[in-house]
Scaffold this motif. Structure first.
Motif, mmCIF file in Angstrom:
data_model
loop_
_atom_site.group_PDB
_atom_site.id
_atom_site.type_symbol
_atom_site.label_atom_id
_atom_site.label_comp_id
_atom_site.label_asym_id
_atom_site.label_seq_id
_atom_site.Cartn_x
_atom_site.Cartn_y
_atom_site.Cartn_z
ATOM 1 N N SER A 69 6.013 59.410 70.243
ATOM 2 C CA SER A 69 6.535 59.159 71.582
ATOM 3 C C SER A 69 7.874 58.433 71.461
ATOM 4 O O SER A 69 8.064 57.584 70.584
ATOM 5 N N ALA A 70 8.798 58.777 72.353
ATOM 6 C CA ALA A 70 10.101 58.118 72.344
ATOM 7 C C ALA A 70 9.947 56.654 72.733
ATOM 8 O O ALA A 70 9.116 56.298 73.575
ATOM 9 N N LEU A 71 10.737 55.795 72.097
ATOM 10 C CA LEU A 71 10.701 54.358 72.359
ATOM 11 C C LEU A 71 12.077 53.879 72.766
ATOM 12 O O LEU A 71 13.086 54.542 72.507
ATOM 13 N N ALA A 72 12.124 52.715 73.399
ATOM 14 C CA ALA A 72 13.412 52.090 73.672
ATOM 15 C C ALA A 72 13.977 51.566 72.359
ATOM 16 O O ALA A 72 13.230 51.178 71.454
ATOM 17 N N LEU A 73 15.281 51.577 72.221
ATOM 18 C CA LEU A 73 15.920 51.075 71.009
ATOM 19 C C LEU A 73 15.526 49.614 70.803
ATOM 20 O O LEU A 73 15.579 48.805 71.717
ATOM 21 N N ASN A 74 15.129 49.280 69.591
ATOM 22 C CA ASN A 74 14.714 47.911 69.284
ATOM 23 C C ASN A 74 15.942 47.006 69.195
ATOM 24 O O ASN A 74 16.762 47.158 68.281
ATOM 25 N N PRO A 75 16.099 46.048 70.117
ATOM 26 C CA PRO A 75 17.295 45.199 70.132
ATOM 27 C C PRO A 75 17.428 44.312 68.905
ATOM 28 O O PRO A 75 18.518 43.772 68.640
ATOM 29 N N GLU A 76 16.347 44.143 68.155
ATOM 30 C CA GLU A 76 16.431 43.335 66.945
ATOM 31 C C GLU A 76 17.368 43.962 65.917
ATOM 32 O O GLU A 76 17.878 43.273 65.030
ATOM 33 N N HIS A 77 17.599 45.258 66.053
ATOM 34 C CA HIS A 77 18.467 45.960 65.107
ATOM 35 C C HIS A 77 19.868 46.204 65.677
ATOM 36 O O HIS A 77 20.725 46.759 64.990
ATOM 37 N N GLY A 78 20.079 45.797 66.898
ATOM 38 C CA GLY A 78 21.386 45.976 67.518
ATOM 39 C C GLY A 78 21.303 46.776 68.810
ATOM 40 O O GLY A 78 20.247 47.286 69.164
ATOM 41 N N LEU A 79 22.421 46.872 69.490
ATOM 42 C CA LEU A 79 22.478 47.567 70.766
ATOM 43 C C LEU A 79 23.317 48.838 70.645
ATOM 44 O O LEU A 79 24.209 48.938 69.794
ATOM 45 N N GLU A 80 23.042 49.792 71.496
ATOM 46 C CA GLU A 80 23.841 51.011 71.538
ATOM 47 C C GLU A 80 25.198 50.670 72.132
ATOM 48 O O GLU A 80 25.285 50.105 73.223
ATOM 49 N N LYS A 81 26.265 51.011 71.416
ATOM 50 C CA LYS A 81 27.608 50.650 71.852
ATOM 51 C C LYS A 81 28.582 51.813 71.618
ATOM 52 O O LYS A 81 28.258 52.762 70.913
ATOM 53 N N PRO A 82 29.785 51.703 72.186
ATOM 54 C CA PRO A 82 30.811 52.709 71.883
ATOM 55 C C PRO A 82 31.138 52.668 70.393
ATOM 56 O O PRO A 82 30.956 51.648 69.725
ATOM 57 N N ARG A 83 31.618 53.777 69.877
ATOM 58 C CA ARG A 83 32.012 53.810 68.466
ATOM 59 C C ARG A 83 33.243 52.946 68.268
ATOM 60 O O ARG A 83 34.161 52.938 69.094
ATOM 61 N N ALA A 84 33.267 52.213 67.162
ATOM 62 C CA ALA A 84 34.382 51.308 66.882
ATOM 63 C C ALA A 84 34.954 51.578 65.502
ATOM 64 O O ALA A 84 34.268 52.111 64.619
#
Length: 211
Positions: A69-84
């Motif tokens: 099942s799909a899960l929300a991204l685990n914030p302990e590993h970071g957040l989804e952000k624009p490419r830098a």
């Protein structure tokens, strides 16, 4: 990742998972690289929501491959952000080469005690160089506006990152092997020693006979 060899089915699943990862090699997932994370997922040792660069779409892709099942991204590993992209402040760079040693795609060029430069087209935005810099002269500049995750990435960038990382790993292995050979003393067996001594005696005898 477990040190035990994987069965063919698990190894095949790991390959499919790895092919669905961005290949930024950022280690935010908690593993050494994307392939190690893929193997951990396939072995049931890691969750599918530990890759910030892949974002929500990346989690959905892994869910489809693994049947989870799909899960929300685990914030302990970071957040989804624009490419830098990494940017080096030329006024502060001391040319220590530490950033070059951690860059997974050899996107940083320079020589010791000279200013380094980022090759934008090869930078994956992994941020590993930021922590490695002892003078804090490297920052990250977002370049994709509001686009994040796979919307900020592409199959072409993914393949380029994977290819360059593989090439770097091969180069490091070759350098390590050469270094090992250089450090390893040559062992001479008794038979070798006897042969060499006999050769020396024959040469000396021949020289004396000539005289």
């Amino acid at each position: 990742m477990s040190g035990q060899p994987q069965d063919p089915q698990t190894a095949q699943l790991a390959e499919r998972i790895n092919a669905a990862l961005p290949q930024t090699q950022c280690t935010r997932c908690g593993f050494a690289d994307c392939a190690a994370y893929a193997h951990a997922i396939a072995s049931g040792e890691a969750a599918i929501n530990q890759c910030p660069p892949g974002g929500a779409e990346g989690v959905a892709r892994l869910a489809a491959i693994t049947g989870q099942s799909a899960l929300a991204l685990n914030p302990e590993h970071g957040l989804e952000k624009p490419r830098a992209l990494a940017v080096i402040d030329e006024d502060w760079c001391i040319g220590c080469t530490r950033c070059m040693k951690v860059c997974p795609t050899d996107a940083i060029v320079g020589i010791h005690k000279r200013m380094h430069t980022i090759l934008d087209e090869h930078c994956t935005g992994c941020e590993l160089c930021v922590d490695a810099c002892p003078v804090d002269c490297i920052s990250m500049e977002e370049v994709t506006g509001e686009a994040t995750g796979w919307d900020a990435w592409s199959p072409e960038l993914q393949e380029q990152a994977r290819s360059r990382y593989s090439a770097r790993q091969a180069r490091l292995r070759a350098a390590s092997e050469l270094s090992y050979v250089a450090r390893t003393p040559t062992r001479t067996t008794p038979a070798d020693a006897e042969t060499r001594q006999a050769t020396i005696e024959a040469i000396v005898a021949q020289a004396r006979h000539t005289d």
